[in-house]
Structure formats: structure tokens, C-alpha cells
Design a protein around this motif. Sequence first.
Motif, mmCIF file in Angstrom:
data_model
loop_
_atom_site.group_PDB
_atom_site.id
_atom_site.type_symbol
_atom_site.label_atom_id
_atom_site.label_comp_id
_atom_site.label_asym_id
_atom_site.label_seq_id
_atom_site.Cartn_x
_atom_site.Cartn_y
_atom_site.Cartn_z
ATOM 1 N N PHE A 1 -6.466 -5.319 -5.980
ATOM 2 C CA PHE A 1 -5.500 -6.359 -5.633
ATOM 3 C C PHE A 1 -6.226 -7.648 -5.241
ATOM 4 N N ALA B 1 0.819 -1.211 0.000
ATOM 5 C CA ALA B 1 0.000 0.000 0.000
ATOM 6 C C ALA B 1 0.852 1.260 0.000
ATOM 7 N N LEU C 1 -6.486 -1.596 -0.641
ATOM 8 C CA LEU C 1 -5.930 -2.526 -1.622
ATOM 9 C C LEU C 1 -7.026 -3.291 -2.350
ATOM 10 N N ALA D 1 3.883 -2.064 -7.107
ATOM 11 C CA ALA D 1 2.452 -2.297 -6.895
ATOM 12 C C ALA D 1 1.790 -2.794 -8.171
ATOM 13 N N ARG E 1 -0.265 -6.288 -8.510
ATOM 14 C CA ARG E 1 -1.666 -6.294 -8.924
ATOM 15 C C ARG E 1 -1.844 -6.910 -10.302
ATOM 16 N N VAL F 1 0.838 2.725 -3.407
ATOM 17 C CA VAL F 1 -0.492 2.930 -3.993
ATOM 18 C C VAL F 1 -1.064 4.257 -3.495
#
Length: 372
Positions: A296, A240, A291, A257, A261, A243
Motif C-alpha cells: 500500500f 487492514a 500495509l 483493499a 492498493r 487484508v
Amino acid sequence: MTPADLPDGLDEALRALPKVLLHDHLDGGLRPATVVELAAATGHDLPTTDPQELGRWFVDAAGSGSLPRYLETFVHTLAVMQTADGLRRVAREAVLDLAADGVVYAEERYAPEQHQQAGLTLQQVVDAVREGLAEGMQLAAADGHEIRVVQVLSAMRQADRSGEIAALALANRDAGVVGFDIAGPEEGFPPSLHAAAFRLLRDASFPATVHAGEADGLDSIAQALHVAGAVRLGHGVRVADDVQEGPDGTWRLGVLAHWVRDRRVPLEVCPSSNVQTGAAASVAEHPVTLLRRAGFEVTISTDNRLQSGTSLSRELGLLVREAGWTIDDVVDVTLTAAQHTFLNYDERRALVDRIARPEVAPGTESPGRHRA
């Protein structure tokens, strides 16, 4: 559906939902009464011999906000798991407790190297746990609860036995061991210290999940993915940090990230445990909700049921009550967990078929996603 609109009987509905548990430590899920009885038999001193008081002690001691302090509580659980009989009992009871909570599939992880103080070989440790799990599954089935529980072997990242444990996992891949992990203090003990073990596993096409992104940040996650070749991230919540949500509701992801993902790497998130160790301020503010909104692959687990005083149903209920999750969110992460077990594809498909929506109040139903 807001928390205020939730139907009565939420706890019962969550327990009735067939659930999948990917991140649960065998040495962190003992019954307090069992710790007391086994400690008396082995002469191990406990903070208290009253089971209820001991259960509270574990939760309080583990809630210091420090991962190293959290890990200190395992001195007492490990002390009573040094014999074949002790291991069998703990494994058997873990299965029964999970079945009572509505879990239909679980991957129990533990570090065999930590159970040799009384002279057991590594293989004897694995055999004792396997026997206990089998006994528990048989007893649960006789009581009407079909559950499958398998083993994930962990190597301690601060030690130098990962090669042995990787070889042990491979030797038992047809006997109930489905994955490999490294556990213990994350900061200062990166996956690169165990690169040879992970290379052995990759060459043998054997899956690994790595504790990463709990007490350490993005570099730990990157090493878990690119050095260890992890196909799941144990916790992983520090992704996170890479993000950001824009004011217009769009998401800005960093390179790492995006990697997590875009390749659908599942996160084994353990909300209560993360709050205890300081990885999250509260369940309400836990990054798992961000998330999940950002797309995710989120799954929910317990980590250590004894130290957190929790169950999988309780973890899901906390997210509903404190973080605004809906029943659909709960079902979706349950299906996600089923899809990312270390079983083969056909077995995962069959597991997905077991996941049913819980009963909810009239007018709040909406179709859950059925993904394979």
C-alpha cells in the motif's frame, strides 16, 4: 538492518532528513506555553497554567483510547484561536516548529467554522492563518530553513456547513488552500452527509482527503472513496481489516483493499495518535507495517503534535525502534508523501528532489528509491 544494528545518532539523522507532512492539525499543534499565554489574555480557564504540566495533561487526556475523548482536548486549543492575532501566532509558530524538525513541506489542516466565536468571518480566519504561515516561512528562511506550508480546510462532519467550507476552499485555491477534508467524529457521520460539498469540489477539479478508517471501518473508507471521491485517506488504517497474510508470505486482499492498493490511494497514517484513540494496540503492532509490506501507499504523519507529544521525526523513529523499520523504509515513505501532496506535478517533482538520505553508519548504506 535490525533495530539493534541501527547507527548511533538516529534521532539526529531523522531530524536532518527533509520530510513531508500531509496530515497535521493546526489546532492540535500549539506550544503549551502559547496556550497558557493566549488563555490568560482571553480569560479561558485551563487545567493548569504551568506549560510543562499542561503539555503532559494534553498527552494524558488524549491517551484515553477513545476518539471522542481525544477530541475533547481541543476545547482548550480552539478557545485560544478565536482572534486574528491568535491564529497568526499559532500558524507562525507551527511553521517554525516544523522547520526545526526538518520538515520542508507541510499541509496544515483546520476547520475555519471552529474559529468564529469572537466574530471572525470564514475568510478572515483563512486570511489570518495564511498571514501567520507566511510570517513563519519568512522567519524560517532567514534562519536557513526553507519550508513551504499550505492549508487544507476541514468541515466538521457532525455539522452542516460543508458546503460553505467547500466554497471557501475554492475561493482560496490560488491563495494557499490546496485541499478539502472532513474531520470530527467518524462513526455516525459518514461522507454521504456531505455529498453535495464533495460534488461541488469534484466539478471544480479540487482534491479532497477524508478522515476514514480510524474510528470506523471499511464502509467509512468505501464512502470516502466512492461518495466523497477522496484521493487520499486520512488514517485509513482499518483497510487492514480487508487484508490477510498467508503462511507462505502471500497476501489475500478483499475487494475494497484491492481498490485502495491497486489505485495507489495514499494512507495518511499517524501511529502515536492511532494508539491513543484505540485504532492500534501499539506502534509495534500497528497495521501500518503490514500495509506497507502488502504494497500500500503508506505515508507517515503526526495528526496532533500537542496531544501526542510528538513530531514527525519522533513518529518515524518509533517505527524504526518499535516496529523494525529501516532507514530505507523511512526514506521510501517520505518520498511517497512527496509524491502525494496536493501540489501540481512539477512542484511534486521538485519536492522529491529535496528528499535526501540521512547519514548512516558505514556499511549500512543502500540506495534509496527516487521516484517521480
